[in-house]
Scaffold this active site. Structure first.
Site, PDB file in Angstrom:
ATOM      1  N   LYS A 277      -2.459  72.854  39.587  1.00 23.56           N
ATOM      2  CA  LYS A 277      -1.273  72.351  38.863  1.00 23.56           C
ATOM      3  C   LYS A 277      -1.156  73.188  37.592  1.00 23.56           C
ATOM      4  O   LYS A 277      -1.814  72.938  36.593  1.00 23.56           O
ATOM      5  CB  LYS A 277      -1.462  70.864  38.509  1.00 23.56           C
ATOM      6  CG  LYS A 277      -0.192  70.066  38.349  1.00 23.56           C
ATOM      7  CD  LYS A 277       0.751  70.546  37.267  1.00 23.56           C
ATOM      8  CE  LYS A 277       0.352  70.092  35.883  1.00 23.56           C
ATOM      9  NZ  LYS A 277       1.188  70.688  34.794  1.00 23.56           N
TER      10      LYS A 277
ATOM     11  N   GLY B 118      -7.217  73.375  28.545  1.00 21.76           N
ATOM     12  CA  GLY B 118      -6.058  72.943  27.770  1.00 21.76           C
ATOM     13  C   GLY B 118      -6.497  72.303  26.471  1.00 21.76           C
ATOM     14  O   GLY B 118      -7.578  72.599  25.950  1.00 21.76           O
ATOM     15  N   SER B 119      -5.685  71.383  25.990  1.00 21.80           N
ATOM     16  CA  SER B 119      -5.957  70.790  24.671  1.00 21.80           C
ATOM     17  C   SER B 119      -7.062  69.744  24.751  1.00 21.80           C
ATOM     18  O   SER B 119      -7.294  69.139  25.811  1.00 21.80           O
ATOM     19  CB  SER B 119      -4.689  70.151  24.129  1.00 21.80           C
ATOM     20  OG  SER B 119      -4.329  69.058  24.949  1.00 21.80           O
ATOM     21  N   THR B 120      -7.690  69.508  23.627  1.00 23.19           N
ATOM     22  CA  THR B 120      -8.748  68.499  23.577  1.00 23.19           C
ATOM     23  C   THR B 120      -8.171  67.116  23.869  1.00 23.19           C
ATOM     24  O   THR B 120      -8.785  66.323  24.596  1.00 23.19           O
ATOM     25  CB  THR B 120      -9.444  68.552  22.203  1.00 23.19           C
ATOM     26  OG1 THR B 120     -10.148  69.802  22.140  1.00 23.19           O
ATOM     27  CG2 THR B 120     -10.430  67.417  22.018  1.00 23.19           C
TER      28      THR B 120
ATOM     29  N   GLY C  59      -7.778  66.803  27.497  1.00 19.31           N
ATOM     30  CA  GLY C  59      -9.130  66.788  28.074  1.00 19.31           C
ATOM     31  C   GLY C  59      -9.767  65.404  27.933  1.00 19.31           C
ATOM     32  O   GLY C  59     -10.423  64.913  28.862  1.00 19.31           O
TER      33      GLY C  59
ATOM     34  N   GLU D  95     -12.455  72.959  29.545  1.00 24.22           N
ATOM     35  CA  GLU D  95     -12.452  74.067  28.581  1.00 24.22           C
ATOM     36  C   GLU D  95     -11.342  73.751  27.588  1.00 24.22           C
ATOM     37  O   GLU D  95     -10.164  73.893  27.905  1.00 24.22           O
ATOM     38  CB  GLU D  95     -12.147  75.399  29.292  1.00 24.22           C
ATOM     39  CG  GLU D  95     -13.106  75.770  30.396  1.00 24.22           C
ATOM     40  CD  GLU D  95     -14.511  76.016  29.890  1.00 24.22           C
ATOM     41  OE1 GLU D  95     -14.703  76.176  28.666  1.00 24.22           O
ATOM     42  OE2 GLU D  95     -15.434  76.020  30.716  1.00 24.22           O
TER      43      GLU D  95
ATOM     44  N   CYS E 123      -7.981  80.306  23.143  1.00 18.73           N
ATOM     45  CA  CYS E 123      -8.797  79.167  22.701  1.00 18.73           C
ATOM     46  C   CYS E 123      -9.924  79.602  21.766  1.00 18.73           C
ATOM     47  O   CYS E 123     -10.344  78.843  20.911  1.00 18.73           O
ATOM     48  CB  CYS E 123      -9.326  78.391  23.894  1.00 18.73           C
ATOM     49  SG  CYS E 123     -10.122  79.431  25.100  1.00 18.73           S
TER      50      CYS E 123
ATOM     51  N   GLU F 138      -6.610  72.836  15.818  1.00 23.54           N
ATOM     52  CA  GLU F 138      -6.263  74.094  16.474  1.00 23.54           C
ATOM     53  C   GLU F 138      -4.764  74.366  16.263  1.00 23.54           C
ATOM     54  O   GLU F 138      -3.934  73.503  16.511  1.00 23.54           O
ATOM     55  CB  GLU F 138      -6.558  73.966  17.972  1.00 23.54           C
ATOM     56  CG  GLU F 138      -6.356  75.257  18.711  1.00 23.54           C
ATOM     57  CD  GLU F 138      -6.822  75.166  20.162  1.00 23.54           C
ATOM     58  OE1 GLU F 138      -6.439  74.226  20.860  1.00 23.54           O
ATOM     59  OE2 GLU F 138      -7.588  76.057  20.581  1.00 23.54           O
TER      60      GLU F 138
END
Ligand code: NDP
Length: 503
Positions: free
Chosen positions: A195, A248-250, A253, A270, A304, A401
């Site tokens: 995806k 992707g983003s925390t 995640g 990650e 990242c 970030e």
């Protein structure tokens, strides 16, 4: 929608249709919903992709599950799974220029970067993981049984593929990330549903065409497009998906990790970073200044591991930040199809707003702009390379970030302060140390709480080197020998042997 898009320099880019790859066939979404795709350099609508529904995701997962359970896939020789990946590598290599143009159109990055970084990585990764397919090995174990029942006990382990993998990928390296998830899954005998991010799905769809051409068995690789909160979430929630491989983003995640608890999915995450570039007083500034600029500006900072905090010894602080700012000011921004351009736009208006907002707040909180700090054009999502000075750890921009070409610089006085500041974020992805003193470099490296430490370089990722983060930067590792743990599980087989002579 037009199938070909014309761009400067005579580049004609073929755009894939709004379809998804399920069970070896291209299909439309069952709800008929599509998402408009824009060129981030011109804001022009260039394509549509399907917004997959929960039903579409379910079809894709069922196809992947059937393929995983099939005798043909279970019995395929590991070397032959590797050959499929090698065949795909050859096809991606054949169409590399075409794919690179499409990546530039969809993501905005300069064509030379798409061709020499993204495509090169994707081809290397297909070959690297193809080689892993025949390296799945277990252990032979001698046991110490508790009672003596006259038997002799032995055990061995074998590594089994986890099953159906959901690969959820971001927009900063779209094709590379898709390969990074599907290639190890296939190498180790899993099947996959990919995806991609709705911001940049086009090269993943083109990869799907090549997957069919390479002859992957139906259902082994499926591609659904659409929004993260419904298509992505449906993949995470599906009971037949045994593992999620996510970049992707925390924040996303964390959602994935929480949702995965219900079905006890394996996850590799990650996530984001706030990586420091640390320049010590004895660094060779001819290397460290371009090195610090290179740590943050490429890919418009949408990396990242970008060195988004610049910690510089106070004695050389001004020289370093002025040097990095000068490099930033000199970078040419524009359409990725212009060969002179070094930086493309940010990927979306949403990302432009996020970067602009974080910089504005940083300045409000006391950071001083040395260069940049604004939009670079009225059309397109361009943001100027930015150096902010006078950073403090309590600023929002020192902790969150940014994912833009923005670095926050801080002057540091002594080794204790460097250590404390370097580790003073919720993230732990990467860090670089610039020094001529190998002793200092290794002692400091040992104290940094992150997944990768670079010395006199930054952002070097290699397929043979494990990659991932500590703290909020993620869970698990990709690449290198660690990858086998991410896509397989050990199964122990224990046997009792009866010795015909001794009983
Ligand atoms: P996200 O983390 O939201 O997106 C990454 C992927 O996750 C996309 O495919 C997205 O789909 C999908 N997704 C979103 N929500 C869910 C969900 N609930 N379940 C499953 N999948 C989901 O990143 P954004 O695009 O929103 O970017 C925001 C910030 O994230 C950036 O500013 C940057 O800081 C960080 N980021 C970090 C990356 C990294 O490499 N570590 C890469 C990209 C972003 P969709 O996009 O279609 O919604």
């Amino acid at each position: 929608m037009k199938a070909m898009i014309e761009r400067a320099g005579g580049a004609a880019v073929r755009v894939p249709a709004a379809r998804m790859l399920i069970n070896g066939e291209w299909c439309e979404g069952d709800a008929g919903r599509v998402i408009a795709v824009h060129d981030p350099a011109t804001e022009e609508k260039i394509a549509e992709v399907v917004a997959a529904s929960v039903t579409d995701v379910d079809r894709a997962v069922l196809a992947a599950h059937r393929a995983f359970e099939s005798r043909a896939w279970q019995k395929m020789r590991p070397l032959d799974r590797g050959r499929l990946l090698e065949k795909l590598a050859l096809l991606v290599e054949r169409d590399a220029e075409d794919l690179a143009r499409l990546e530039t159109l969809d993501n905005g990055k300069p064509y030379a970067v798409s061709r020499n970084v993204d495509l090169k990585f994707a081809i290397d990764a297909l070959r690297y993981y193809g080689g892993w397919s025949s390296k799945m090995a277990g252990e032979y174990i001698q046991l110490s049984p508790l009672g003596d029942d006259g038997g002799t006990y032995r055990a061995y382990t074998e590594r089994k593929p986890v099953g159906v993998v959901g690969g959820i990928t971001p927009w900063n390296f779209p094709l590379g990330q898709a390969v990074q998830k599907m290639a190890p899954a296939i190498a180790f005998g899993c099947t996959v549903v990919l995806k991609p991010s709705e911001e940049a799905s086009l090269t993943t769809l083109r990869l799907g065409e090549l997957i069919l051409e390479a002859g992957f068995p139906e259902g082994t690789v499926n591609i659904v497009t659409g929004y993260g909160h419904d298509a992505g979430q449906a993949l995470v929630d599906h009971p037949l998906v045994r593992k999620i491989a996510f970049t992707g983003s925390t924040a996303t995640g964390q959602k994935i990790l929480a949702s995965s608890a219900r079905t006890m999915k394996r996850v590799t995450l990650e996530l984001g970073g706030k990586s420091p570039t640390i320049v010590l007083a004895d660094a060779d500034l001819n290397l460290a200044i371009p090195g610090a600029a290179n740590a943050i500006f490429p890919n418009s900072g949408q990396i990242c591991t970008a060195g988004s905090r610049l910690l510089v010894d106070a004695s050389i602080y001004d020289e370093v930040i002025q040097g990095v700012a000068e490099i930033g000011r000199g970078l040419k921004l524009g359409s990725g199809f212009d060969p002179a351009v070094q930086l493309g736009p940010l990927v979306s208006s949403r990302q432009l707003e996020r970067v602009s907002g974080l910089v504005a707040q940083g300045i409000e909180e006391g950071a001083e702009p040395i260069c940049g700090a604004g939009r670079a054009a009225d059309t397109g999502y361009f943001y100027q390379p930015t150096v902010l000075s006078g950073g403090r750890a309590d600023m929002r921009i020192a902790q969150e970030e940014v994912f833009g070409p923005v670095v926050l610089a801080m002057a540091v006085q002594d080794p204790q302060e460097i250590r404390a500041l370097a580790n003073d974020t919720a993230y732990g992805l990467g860090a670089s140390i610039w020094t001529r003193d190998i002793n200092k470099a290794h002692l400091l490296a040992a104290e940094l709480d992150c997944g990768t430490v670079w010395i006199n370089t930054h952002n070097v990722l290699d397929l043979a080197m494990p990659f991932g983060g500590t703290k909020l930067s993620g869970l698990g590792r990709e690449f290198g020998t660690e990858v086998i743990h991410a896509y397989t599980e050990p199964r122990a087989v224990c046997m009792r042997l009866q010795d015909p002579v001794y009983g």
